[in-house]
Scaffold this motif. Structure first.
Motif, PDB file in Angstrom:
ATOM      1  N   ALA A  27       1.788   9.367  15.761  1.00  0.00           N
ATOM      2  CA  ALA A  27       2.614   8.585  14.841  1.00  0.00           C
ATOM      3  C   ALA A  27       2.059   8.688  13.424  1.00  0.00           C
ATOM      4  CB  ALA A  27       2.672   7.120  15.288  1.00  0.00           C
ATOM      5  N   SER A  28       0.746   8.753  13.312  1.00  0.00           N
ATOM      6  CA  SER A  28       0.096   8.928  12.017  1.00  0.00           C
ATOM      7  C   SER A  28      -0.606  10.275  11.988  1.00  0.00           C
ATOM      8  CB  SER A  28      -0.932   7.820  11.765  1.00  0.00           C
ATOM      9  OG  SER A  28      -1.734   8.141  10.640  1.00  0.00           O
ATOM     10  N   PRO A  29      -0.330  11.110  10.977  1.00  0.00           N
ATOM     11  CA  PRO A  29      -1.018  12.396  10.877  1.00  0.00           C
ATOM     12  C   PRO A  29      -2.332  12.319  10.110  1.00  0.00           C
ATOM     13  CG  PRO A  29       0.681  12.294   9.210  1.00  0.00           C
ATOM     14  CD  PRO A  29       0.743  10.978   9.962  1.00  0.00           C
ATOM     15  N   VAL A  30      -2.675  11.135   9.624  1.00  0.00           N
ATOM     16  CA  VAL A  30      -3.812  10.989   8.707  1.00  0.00           C
ATOM     17  C   VAL A  30      -4.847  10.044   9.304  1.00  0.00           C
ATOM     18  CG1 VAL A  30      -4.553  10.324   6.393  1.00  0.00           C
ATOM     19  CG2 VAL A  30      -2.301  11.353   6.731  1.00  0.00           C
ATOM     20  N   VAL A  31      -6.117  10.439   9.176  1.00  0.00           N
ATOM     21  CA  VAL A  31      -7.243   9.545   9.448  1.00  0.00           C
ATOM     22  C   VAL A  31      -7.904   9.238   8.119  1.00  0.00           C
ATOM     23  CG1 VAL A  31      -9.496   9.314  10.544  1.00  0.00           C
ATOM     24  CG2 VAL A  31      -7.623  10.403  11.779  1.00  0.00           C
ATOM     25  N   ASN A  32      -7.893   7.998   7.710  1.00  0.00           N
ATOM     26  CA  ASN A  32      -8.489   7.597   6.441  1.00  0.00           C
ATOM     27  C   ASN A  32     -10.000   7.429   6.593  1.00  0.00           C
ATOM     28  OD1 ASN A  32      -6.150   7.070   4.502  1.00  0.00           O
ATOM     29  ND2 ASN A  32      -5.496   5.949   6.326  1.00  0.00           N
ATOM     30  N   LEU A  33     -10.736   7.920   5.605  1.00  0.00           N
ATOM     31  CA  LEU A  33     -12.192   7.872   5.618  1.00  0.00           C
ATOM     32  C   LEU A  33     -12.711   7.306   4.304  1.00  0.00           C
ATOM     33  CD1 LEU A  33     -12.970  11.463   7.010  1.00  0.00           C
ATOM     34  CD2 LEU A  33     -12.860   9.343   8.315  1.00  0.00           C
TER      35      LEU A  33
END
Length: 214
Positions: A27-33
């Motif tokens: 559902a989300s293509p992004v992993v925030n860091l």
């Protein structure tokens, strides 16, 4: 079968629930860091489910996803593995996404859920870390089994398609109703006796029973 996790670095990222679940199911293509580690592009990332963060539910709803309830999502386990196809630092992003929060992030592709959840000691939230060797082995084995199943499924679909293309086409309604002579010309009814006959002069002539009357 891909052997990506043995050829490319396998990083671990602790992502709070229910955000981790959204990444695992694509559902989300992004992993925030907080920061992108060197060499992250092209590496593989193990999504580790961190503690449930209630404050994320409103943000996820704004992104168009209903957040899972705390009792519906596991924590302290590796959920999935994905490949890093883009990195972002500040406003320098590979493509726009409402999931990106503006500090740093990893754009993932080909995320697959592991067939069995792998327990793991969680690392720092928002930063990449290394998996313990036993966890890394279990994650690689789970990923490899999913890849093998996907390959077998694709090969089976390809074989079915080949068999379908090799079959003779089903007869049409015209084929079922139209009677053909051995010469492949359509037989026509005799106007006198109603028996079918071939109009091809090369075929044996039709002997009409009506014409044979004494």
């Amino acid at each position: 079968m891909s052997t990506c996790t043995t050829r490319k670095p396998l990083l671990a990222v602790t992502v709070p629930q229910p955000y981790a679940y959204s990444v695992a199911v694509r559902a989300s293509p992004v992993v925030n860091l907080d920061a992108v580690p060197p060499g992250a592009l092209g590496a593989y990332v193990a999504i580790c489910a961190g503690a449930y963060d209630e404050s994320l539910t409103g943000w996820m709803y704004d992104c168009g996803v209903w957040a899972q309830c705390p009792e519906d999502v596991p924590t302290g386990v590796v959920l999935a593995v994905g490949r890093v196809v883009g990195v972002a630092v500040g406003r320098d992003v590979p493509r726009e996404s409402r999931w990106y929060r503006g500090t740093a992030g990893l754009w993932l592709d080909g995320v697959v859920c592991l067939p069995e959840l792998v327990p793991v000691e969680l690392g720092p939230m928002g930063r990449c870390s290394e998996l313990p060797e036993d966890v890394r082995v279990a994650v690689r084995a789970g990923y490899a089994s999913v890849q093998a199943e996907d390959k077998a499924r694709r090969e089976e679909y390809a074989a079915r398609a080949a068999r379908a293309m090799a079959r003779a086409p089903a007869p049409t309604l015209k084929d079922k109703l139209l009677k053909l002579c051995a010469c492949r010309m359509a037989l026509t009814p005799c106007p006198l006796c109603k028996a079918v006959r071939c109009p091809n002069p090369s075929c044996p002539p039709h002997t009409c029973h009506q014409e044979a009357r004494p």
